[in-house]
Scaffold this motif. Structure first.
Motif, short mmCIF file in Angstrom:
data_model
loop_
_atom_site.label_atom_id
_atom_site.label_comp_id
_atom_site.label_asym_id
_atom_site.label_seq_id
_atom_site.Cartn_x
_atom_site.Cartn_y
_atom_site.Cartn_z
N SER A 113 0.84 -1.19 0.00
CA SER A 113 0.00 0.00 0.00
C SER A 113 0.88 1.24 0.00
CB SER A 113 -0.91 0.01 1.23
OG SER A 113 -0.13 0.13 2.41
N VAL A 114 0.26 2.39 -0.23
CA VAL A 114 0.98 3.65 -0.12
C VAL A 114 1.47 3.86 1.31
CG1 VAL A 114 0.76 6.15 -0.27
CG2 VAL A 114 -0.17 4.72 -2.08
N ALA A 115 0.66 3.42 2.29
CA ALA A 115 1.07 3.56 3.69
C ALA A 115 2.37 2.81 3.95
CB ALA A 115 -0.04 3.03 4.60
N GLN A 116 2.47 1.61 3.43
CA GLN A 116 3.71 0.85 3.62
C GLN A 116 4.86 1.51 2.87
OE1 GLN A 116 4.23 -3.00 1.73
NE2 GLN A 116 5.26 -3.82 3.54
N LEU A 117 4.57 2.03 1.68
CA LEU A 117 5.61 2.70 0.89
C LEU A 117 6.20 3.87 1.65
CD1 LEU A 117 7.15 3.53 -1.69
CD2 LEU A 117 5.04 4.65 -2.45
N LEU A 118 5.35 4.69 2.25
CA LEU A 118 5.82 5.90 2.91
C LEU A 118 6.28 5.66 4.35
CD1 LEU A 118 3.15 8.45 1.66
CD2 LEU A 118 5.44 8.02 0.75
N GLY A 119 5.74 4.62 4.98
CA GLY A 119 6.05 4.41 6.38
C GLY A 119 7.16 3.42 6.64
N ALA A 120 7.68 2.78 5.59
CA ALA A 120 8.68 1.74 5.80
C ALA A 120 10.00 2.11 5.15
CB ALA A 120 8.17 0.42 5.21
N LYS A 121 11.01 1.38 5.52
CA LYS A 121 12.28 1.51 4.83
C LYS A 121 12.17 0.83 3.47
CE LYS A 121 15.06 1.55 9.07
NZ LYS A 121 16.17 0.90 9.82
N GLU A 122 13.17 1.07 2.66
CA GLU A 122 13.19 0.48 1.32
C GLU A 122 13.19 -1.04 1.43
OE1 GLU A 122 16.48 0.21 -2.18
OE2 GLU A 122 15.91 2.22 -1.53
N LEU A 123 12.23 -1.69 0.76
CA LEU A 123 12.13 -3.14 0.79
C LEU A 123 13.10 -3.78 -0.20
CD1 LEU A 123 8.27 -3.70 1.05
CD2 LEU A 123 9.97 -3.66 2.87
N PRO A 124 13.39 -5.07 -0.05
CA PRO A 124 14.30 -5.75 -0.98
C PRO A 124 13.80 -5.65 -2.42
CG PRO A 124 13.90 -7.11 0.95
CD PRO A 124 12.95 -5.97 1.04
N SER A 125 14.72 -5.58 -3.35
CA SER A 125 14.37 -5.44 -4.76
C SER A 125 14.27 -6.80 -5.43
CB SER A 125 15.42 -4.59 -5.48
OG SER A 125 16.68 -5.25 -5.47
N GLN A 126 13.57 -6.83 -6.56
CA GLN A 126 13.43 -8.03 -7.38
C GLN A 126 13.71 -7.67 -8.83
OE1 GLN A 126 10.01 -10.69 -6.21
NE2 GLN A 126 9.31 -8.84 -5.16
N SER A 127 13.98 -8.67 -9.65
CA SER A 127 14.36 -8.46 -11.04
C SER A 127 13.14 -8.20 -11.93
CB SER A 127 15.13 -9.67 -11.57
OG SER A 127 15.25 -9.63 -12.98
N ILE A 128 13.17 -7.11 -12.68
CA ILE A 128 12.10 -6.81 -13.64
C ILE A 128 12.07 -7.86 -14.74
CG2 ILE A 128 11.26 -5.16 -15.34
CD1 ILE A 128 12.57 -2.95 -13.67
N ALA A 129 13.23 -8.19 -15.30
CA ALA A 129 13.29 -9.12 -16.41
C ALA A 129 12.77 -10.50 -16.02
CB ALA A 129 14.72 -9.23 -16.94
N THR A 130 13.11 -10.95 -14.81
CA THR A 130 12.70 -12.28 -14.37
C THR A 130 11.21 -12.35 -14.06
OG1 THR A 130 14.90 -12.72 -13.47
CG2 THR A 130 13.08 -14.08 -12.66
N HIS A 131 10.71 -11.38 -13.33
CA HIS A 131 9.34 -11.48 -12.80
C HIS A 131 8.29 -10.91 -13.73
CE1 HIS A 131 10.51 -13.01 -8.82
NE2 HIS A 131 11.56 -12.23 -8.94
N PHE A 132 8.64 -9.95 -14.56
CA PHE A 132 7.66 -9.36 -15.46
C PHE A 132 7.77 -9.88 -16.89
CE2 PHE A 132 7.40 -6.39 -11.99
CZ PHE A 132 6.08 -5.98 -12.00
N PHE A 133 8.96 -10.26 -17.32
CA PHE A 133 9.17 -10.72 -18.70
C PHE A 133 9.54 -12.21 -18.77
CE2 PHE A 133 9.73 -6.15 -19.16
CZ PHE A 133 8.97 -5.90 -20.30
N HIS A 134 9.58 -12.89 -17.62
CA HIS A 134 9.83 -14.33 -17.58
C HIS A 134 11.16 -14.69 -18.25
CE1 HIS A 134 5.65 -14.90 -16.23
NE2 HIS A 134 5.39 -13.91 -17.05
N CYS A 135 12.16 -13.84 -18.06
CA CYS A 135 13.49 -14.13 -18.60
C CYS A 135 14.24 -15.06 -17.65
CB CYS A 135 14.28 -12.84 -18.77
SG CYS A 135 13.53 -11.65 -19.91
N PRO A 136 15.18 -15.83 -18.17
CA PRO A 136 15.99 -16.70 -17.30
C PRO A 136 16.75 -15.85 -16.30
CG PRO A 136 16.29 -17.30 -19.59
CD PRO A 136 15.54 -15.99 -19.59
#
Length: 474
Positions: free
Chosen positions: A450-473
């Motif tokens: 949510s926006v509340a979590q976005l603004l109230g939390a520290k930066e969350l771990p990142s994930q790969s765009i290519a892997t999760h959105f484009f199904h790349c190896p």
């Protein structure tokens, strides 16, 4: 919404002063009031879910193993000759299949390579050239609608997951009452485009429209279209292939728009030095590269787009493959790079520098007269790095640098609220769906519930765009 307050609705909780008093914003139960108010605004909105697709099988569209290497000599011959294809369709995994004689050519998921294999290697029960091919697909009945149909003479074969289905082959007339044998082409027509689940069968100058629900066939005559060697539905558009050329047509009337026919080798076949398969795009046109996306968009129809380098990708179209297209292909008259994008009330807003263009969303996109115009006049800001709305909500969130601002799109004139800090130094693009808020930076993205979590939390771990959105190896 008044200037300086993030929430001015009677529905908002009484939580004290707005963000205009930052820094030193009062806290309620340990959470900044600005966070609570933004969260309340988001809680009143609905959002489309991010399209979920099953993981691709090994080998992409190939049902029997890894994808073979591309044969440049065969591709050069294919690009040089004037021969026609017997049939074409999309595989269950969104790759394009081109049938010719005893062979089938299949595109890679990026669309930049073709490889050939014997038809019998994947569908040994058919044997010999086919007349037509068809992919049926639908979420509600996966066993019925994730099937590949191959037509030859008076018979039809149905495959699911590369396996021949029980009871096949069958007579075409038994499976599709009223449809003759000896077909030239076939293509599925989706309900939103044909008013019901329909299959269009082509034989000579006659089109047989088969209603999948009523199981009745109605012949049609479309003299403006003419005979088709093969037919294809791709990204909500319909194509009739004849020789090395194709025409786009309206699936209800057969009407062909201006500027057709066009050459297949400039659009659907990745011939070197030709067409939209432009090698000069480099990493920008490769969905699996780590080049940053400049904007993302989830519109009111459920379509999801990613933008970079003057190109756009459809993220919700795994079943039709992930391909790069110049902006003007989808948004007529638009050129250059998109800095931010969002959708609201049946309209798509594309921000480029200090200007914004608005397109009407629908089966296609049409630019609203009088646009582009100054972003300052339209939204009350001079620029934006990213933007997002949640469907059915009039709240627009604009991100510049490491701050976010709220705009009430129903307000006239529109004004942006005071900036609220983000846990990110910079954001390339943003998007909101039922799965939360997605912020994109470089090759990675961060997901917040949510926006509340976005603004109230520290930066969350990142994930790969290519892997999760484009199904790349990985």
């Amino acid at each position: 919404m008044g200037q300086g307050r993030l929430c001015n609705s009677p529905s908002c909780p009484n939580i004290g002063p707005g963000v205009a008093e930052a820094p030193g914003t009062p806290y309620a139960m340990g959470v900044p009031t600005a966070v609570l108010c933004l969260a309340w605004a988001l809680a009143l909105a609905c959002a489309h879910p991010l399209t979920q697709s099953k993981t691709e099988a090994a080998g992409g569209g190939h049902p029997h193993g890894a994808e073979p290497p591309s044969n440049d000599t065969d591709l050069a011959q294919l690009c040089a000759d004037e021969g026609r294809f017997d049939a074409t369709t999309l595989s269950e995994n969104g790759t394009m299949l081109f049938f010719r004689g005893e062979e089938v050519w299949e595109s890679s998921h990026g669309g930049f390579r073709l490889h050939a294999r014997p038809l019998a290697a994947s569908w040994p029960e058919v044997g010999g050239p086919i007349d037509a091919a068809l992919r049926l697909y639908g979420w509600q009945h996966p066993q019925e609608h994730q099937s590949l149909y191959l037509f030859q003479g008076e018979q039809v074969w149905a495959y699911f997951g590369g396996q021949l289905q029980p009871g096949f082959p069958r007579r075409i007339g038994d499976e599709f009452p009223g449809v003759p044998g000896g077909l030239d082409a076939a293509v599925e027509c989706h309900p939103e485009e044909c008013g019901g689940k329909t299959i269009l069968f082509f034989k000579g100058d006659t089109v047989y429209a088969f209603d999948l629900a009523l199981r009745v066939t109605k012949p049609r005559s479309w003299p403006g279209l003419g005979p088709c060697d093969a037919a294809l539905r791709w990204l909500e558009r319909y194509y009739c292939l004849r020789g090395t050329h194709f025409q786009r047509f309206n699936p209800l009337t057969g009407e062909v728009p201006p500027s057709y026919p066009r050459d297949l080798r400039d659009y659907f076949i990745p011939c070197p030095g030709r067409g939209h398969w432009n090698a000069s795009w480099g990493a920008a046109g490769d969905r699996c590269s780590e080049m940053p996306f400049q904007a993302l968009l989830s519109d009111d129809t459920g379509r999801i787009y990613a933008f970079r380098g003057g190109l756009s990708f459809r993220l919700d179209s795994l079943r039709d493959g992930h391909h790069a297209w110049p902006l003007g292909q989808t948004w007529p008259g638009l050129e250059g790079e998109v800095d931010a994008a969002f959708a609201w009330d049946g309209r798509t807003y594309l921000i480029q520098g200090s200007q914004v263009s608005i397109f009407l969303s629908g089966q296609g996109y049409r630019r609203v007269l009088g646009y582009p115009r100054a972003l300052q006049d339209e939204l009350g800001v001079s620029s934006a790095d990213a933007a997002f709305t949640c469907p059915h909500s009039a709240n627009l969130y604009l991100i510049t640098g490491d701050h976010i601002r709220l705009v009430n799109l129903t307000q006239t004139p529109r004004q942006a609220g005071e900036p609220v800090p983000l846990p990110h130094d910079h954001v390339d693009g943003a998007m909101c769906t039922n799965d939360g808020v997605f912020l994109f930076h470089g090759p990675s993205y961060h997901q917040y519930h949510s926006v509340a979590q976005l603004l109230g939390a520290k930066e969350l771990p990142s994930q790969s765009i290519a892997t999760h959105f484009f199904h790349c190896p990985q």
